[in-house]
Motif scaffolding. Structure first.
Motif, PDB file in Angstrom:
ATOM      1  N   ILE A 131       0.805  -1.099  -0.139  1.00  0.00           N
ATOM      2  CA  ILE A 131      -0.033   0.100  -0.038  1.00  0.00           C
ATOM      3  C   ILE A 131       0.784   1.267   0.068  1.00  0.00           C
ATOM      4  N   GLY A 132       2.015   1.022   0.656  1.00  0.00           N
ATOM      5  CA  GLY A 132       3.028   2.322   0.685  1.00  0.00           C
ATOM      6  C   GLY A 132       3.612   2.517  -0.517  1.00  0.00           C
ATOM      7  N   ARG A 133       3.881   1.625  -1.397  1.00  0.00           N
ATOM      8  CA  ARG A 133       4.588   1.810  -2.592  1.00  0.00           C
ATOM      9  C   ARG A 133       3.394   2.246  -3.749  1.00  0.00           C
ATOM     10  N   ALA A 134       2.147   1.771  -3.356  1.00  0.00           N
ATOM     11  CA  ALA A 134       1.286   2.420  -4.254  1.00  0.00           C
ATOM     12  C   ALA A 134       1.048   3.719  -4.138  1.00  0.00           C
ATOM     13  N   MET A 135       0.843   4.232  -2.977  1.00  0.00           N
ATOM     14  CA  MET A 135       0.425   5.582  -2.368  1.00  0.00           C
ATOM     15  C   MET A 135       1.625   6.711  -3.036  1.00  0.00           C
ATOM     16  N   ARG A 136       2.859   5.825  -2.948  1.00  0.00           N
ATOM     17  CA  ARG A 136       3.956   6.791  -3.413  1.00  0.00           C
ATOM     18  C   ARG A 136       3.644   7.261  -4.936  1.00  0.00           C
ATOM     19  N   TRP A 137       3.012   6.315  -5.638  1.00  0.00           N
ATOM     20  CA  TRP A 137       2.888   6.785  -7.048  1.00  0.00           C
ATOM     21  C   TRP A 137       1.387   7.432  -7.346  1.00  0.00           C
ATOM     22  N   ALA A 138       0.678   7.528  -6.232  1.00  0.00           N
ATOM     23  CA  ALA A 138      -0.736   8.118  -6.353  1.00  0.00           C
ATOM     24  C   ALA A 138      -0.599   9.809  -6.399  1.00  0.00           C
ATOM     25  N   ILE A 139      -0.237  10.109  -7.600  1.00  0.00           N
ATOM     26  CA  ILE A 139      -0.003  11.480  -7.780  1.00  0.00           C
ATOM     27  C   ILE A 139      -1.453  12.197  -7.934  1.00  0.00           C
ATOM     28  N   HIS A 140      -1.403  13.653  -7.714  1.00  0.00           N
ATOM     29  CA  HIS A 140      -2.366  14.538  -7.650  1.00  0.00           C
ATOM     30  C   HIS A 140      -1.918  15.946  -8.221  1.00  0.00           C
ATOM     31  N   THR A 141      -2.714  16.708  -8.910  1.00  0.00           N
ATOM     32  CA  THR A 141      -2.097  17.807  -9.864  1.00  0.00           C
ATOM     33  C   THR A 141      -2.228  18.979  -9.296  1.00  0.00           C
ATOM     34  N   LYS A 142      -1.255  20.019  -8.993  1.00  0.00           N
ATOM     35  CA  LYS A 142      -1.334  21.403  -8.626  1.00  0.00           C
ATOM     36  C   LYS A 142      -0.654  22.359  -9.464  1.00  0.00           C
ATOM     37  N   MET A 143      -1.207  23.418  -9.691  1.00  0.00           N
ATOM     38  CA  MET A 143      -0.618  24.743 -10.179  1.00  0.00           C
ATOM     39  C   MET A 143       0.095  25.400  -9.035  1.00  0.00           C
ATOM     40  N   VAL A 144       1.413  25.447  -9.143  1.00  0.00           N
ATOM     41  CA  VAL A 144       1.937  26.274  -7.942  1.00  0.00           C
ATOM     42  C   VAL A 144       2.845  27.407  -8.586  1.00  0.00           C
ATOM     43  N   LEU A 145       2.561  28.508  -7.827  1.00  0.00           N
ATOM     44  CA  LEU A 145       3.329  29.779  -8.051  1.00  0.00           C
ATOM     45  C   LEU A 145       4.069  30.444  -6.704  1.00  0.00           C
ATOM     46  N   VAL A 146       5.449  30.338  -6.534  1.00  0.00           N
ATOM     47  CA  VAL A 146       5.894  30.746  -5.308  1.00  0.00           C
ATOM     48  C   VAL A 146       6.684  32.133  -5.652  1.00  0.00           C
ATOM     49  N   ALA A 147       6.595  33.020  -4.708  1.00  0.00           N
ATOM     50  CA  ALA A 147       7.296  34.169  -4.860  1.00  0.00           C
ATOM     51  C   ALA A 147       7.676  34.553  -3.470  1.00  0.00           C
ATOM     52  N   ASP A 148       8.534  35.784  -3.348  1.00  0.00           N
ATOM     53  CA  ASP A 148       9.068  36.264  -2.171  1.00  0.00           C
ATOM     54  C   ASP A 148       7.993  36.330  -1.002  1.00  0.00           C
ATOM     55  N   THR A 149       6.723  36.591  -1.378  1.00  0.00           N
ATOM     56  CA  THR A 149       5.704  37.096  -0.369  1.00  0.00           C
ATOM     57  C   THR A 149       4.394  36.842  -0.918  1.00  0.00           C
ATOM     58  N   ASP A 150       3.577  36.300  -0.150  1.00  0.00           N
ATOM     59  CA  ASP A 150       2.061  35.967  -0.419  1.00  0.00           C
ATOM     60  C   ASP A 150       1.663  37.152  -1.400  1.00  0.00           C
ATOM     61  N   ASP A 151       1.644  38.478  -1.217  1.00  0.00           N
ATOM     62  CA  ASP A 151       1.117  39.574  -1.868  1.00  0.00           C
ATOM     63  C   ASP A 151       1.749  39.501  -3.408  1.00  0.00           C
ATOM     64  N   GLU A 152       2.992  39.247  -3.596  1.00  0.00           N
ATOM     65  CA  GLU A 152       3.874  39.256  -4.716  1.00  0.00           C
ATOM     66  C   GLU A 152       3.326  38.043  -5.585  1.00  0.00           C
ATOM     67  N   ALA A 153       3.228  36.997  -4.904  1.00  0.00           N
ATOM     68  CA  ALA A 153       2.701  35.746  -5.872  1.00  0.00           C
ATOM     69  C   ALA A 153       1.298  35.799  -6.372  1.00  0.00           C
ATOM     70  N   TRP A 154       0.195  36.613  -5.577  1.00  0.00           N
ATOM     71  CA  TRP A 154      -0.979  36.869  -6.216  1.00  0.00           C
ATOM     72  C   TRP A 154      -1.093  37.848  -7.271  1.00  0.00           C
ATOM     73  N   ARG A 155       0.081  38.824  -6.981  1.00  0.00           N
ATOM     74  CA  ARG A 155       0.183  40.004  -8.026  1.00  0.00           C
ATOM     75  C   ARG A 155       0.656  39.264  -9.347  1.00  0.00           C
ATOM     76  N   LEU A 156       1.693  38.495  -9.359  1.00  0.00           N
ATOM     77  CA  LEU A 156       1.772  37.861 -10.373  1.00  0.00           C
ATOM     78  C   LEU A 156       0.904  36.906 -10.989  1.00  0.00           C
ATOM     79  N   VAL A 157       0.058  36.065 -10.177  1.00  0.00           N
ATOM     80  CA  VAL A 157      -0.956  35.477 -10.832  1.00  0.00           C
ATOM     81  C   VAL A 157      -1.685  36.211 -11.468  1.00  0.00           C
ATOM     82  N   GLU A 158      -2.350  37.408 -10.952  1.00  0.00           N
ATOM     83  CA  GLU A 158      -3.168  38.162 -11.219  1.00  0.00           C
ATOM     84  C   GLU A 158      -3.018  39.076 -12.482  1.00  0.00           C
ATOM     85  N   GLY A 159      -1.694  39.438 -12.539  1.00  0.00           N
ATOM     86  CA  GLY A 159      -1.155  40.266 -13.681  1.00  0.00           C
ATOM     87  C   GLY A 159      -0.880  39.589 -14.828  1.00  0.00           C
ATOM     88  N   ALA A 160      -0.064  38.362 -14.681  1.00  0.00           N
ATOM     89  CA  ALA A 160       0.194  37.573 -15.938  1.00  0.00           C
ATOM     90  C   ALA A 160      -0.655  36.586 -16.316  1.00  0.00           C
TER      91      ALA A 160
END
Length: 384
Positions: free
Chosen positions: A228-257
């Motif tokens: 079960i552990g081996r199977a869960m290791r490959w049970a991927i799930h998908t996310k879009m991720v944007l990391v910036a120096d601050t929360d506000d900057e990250a959301w500004r980039l998401v919004e502006g771009a």
């Protein structure tokens, strides 16, 4: 936790194909060098999503560049492929990577491929065709030199394989593969049959529920805790991720771009017309759609699809999935060709150097000697 890079770029026009493909290759090499477990290529046709189109060809190119990360396919719509050709190509990637590949396969989506005669299949017929083709694939993988010709009739292809499948898989038995599905009944069935699964984008609550369905299916099929552990290791799930120096900057980039354009089935609710995406993401999402393509609020969509913020914020959110027993996240860092590539590069860099260490990210080891065909164990690795 484990992290996979997903080459899920979208382009706004054909003139941006080269830019998107090159950025994906660049990010794949970076991810391999910084401890990602896998790099996944998808498959799309006749649209502006994943402009390399052919995941097998993209993965074969990457096979010569990656040193430790697995190569993944997410996902191959098996219903539009000849099952024997699929089995051959999967075996070749298994050889090129010395057992570090995993192929996600599915019955496809309605209108998959557009121009193919299978585009308008009813769901039941689509599933029947998938099952028939997967049966041929598994029988081909099990076919040994000297066996009688493998005869098959899927209702879409028929004939016989008179000789052996070549090349043989590097792994004993067959390459790793997973069923791409978000349907609880199919997830449970995959578990009972001991098959890996790949999930799509889910918010934490629904993902936890369907992961538990999968664990129960595995246990019902006789899997022990290690399996079960081996199977869960490959049970991927998908996310879009944007990391910036601050929360506000990250959301500004998401919004502006325009990194997270809402698909047509997602709508702002009354009163949200003037709110920023950051403000909407903090609101009560209301009912969460069980899968892509079903109506939901913009807040619910953002909660299901995206993680945005500073390294601290993103690490905290990512850790919630690991703490819930869902250890493998499948991450997109490049979204649209109109986005400044520097934004995508910086986001991936911050994720690799500041988020992954915080949550204890690890790669997935290659096959053990027992998992390799005996005749190949003494062969030197292509990339020692």
């Amino acid at each position: 936790m484990h992290f996979s890079l997903f080459l899920g770029q979208r382009v706004s026009s054909a003139e941006h194909d080269t830019r998107a493909i090159d950025l994906g290759i660049e990010q794949a090499v970076y991810a391999d060098e910084h401890g990602f477990a896998a790099v996944y290529a998808g498959e799309q046709h006749f649209n502006d999503y994943e402009p390399y189109a052919d995941g097998f060809m993209m993965a074969s190119y990457l096979a010569g560049l990656l040193r430790t990360a697995y190569l993944g396919l997410s996902v191959v719509p098996l219903v539009i492929h000849h099952p024997l050709f699929f089995a051959e190509r999967a075996n070749l990637l298994d050889q090129l990577t010395k057992g570090r590949m995993i192929a996600g396969i599915s019955a496809g989506r309605p209108r998959e491929g557009g121009a193919w005669h299978k585009a308008d299949l009813e769901p039941a017929e689509r599933q029947r065709l998938f099952d028939a083709k997967l049966d041929v694939v598994e029988r081909a993988w099990a076919h040994e030199p000297g066996d009688p010709p493998l005869e098959f009739d899927t209702g879409d292809e028929h004939g016989a394989m008179p000789g052996r499948l070549m090349p043989r898989s590097y792994r004993r038995g067959h390459p790793l593969f997973a069923i791409g599905t978000n349907t609880p009944a199919k997830v449970a069935e995959a578990g009972r049959r001991g098959r890996f699964v790949h999930f799509g984008p889910f918010a934490l609550g629904p993902l936890t529920a369907i992961a538990e369905t999968y664990r129960r299916g595995l246990a019902e099929g006789g899997a022990d805790a290690a399996a079960i552990g081996r199977a869960m290791r490959w049970a991927i799930h998908t996310k879009m991720v944007l990391v910036a120096d601050t929360d506000d900057e990250a959301w500004r980039l998401v919004e502006g771009a325009g990194l997270l354009p809402a698909p047509p089935w997602v709508r702002r609710r009354p009163g949200e017309e003037t709110l920023s995406l950051q403000e909407i993401a903090r609101r009560d999402p209301g009912p969460l759609a069980p899968a892509m393509g079903m109506p939901e609020s913009l807040s619910a969509y953002l909660r299901r699809i995206a993680i945005v913020g500073s390294p601290e914020t993103v690490a905290r959110e990512v850790a919630r999935y690991g703490d819930a027993g869902i250890p493998h996240m499948h991450v997109r860092f490049a979204f649209g060709s109109e986005t400044d590539p520097a934004v995508c590069r910086r986001s991936l860099e911050l994720f690799a150097t500041e988020v992954m260490p915080r949550v204890g990210a690890t790669p997935i080891p290659g096959p053990s000697p027992e998992e390799i065909r005996p005749e190949f164990r003494a062969e030197p690795a292509l990339h020692p």
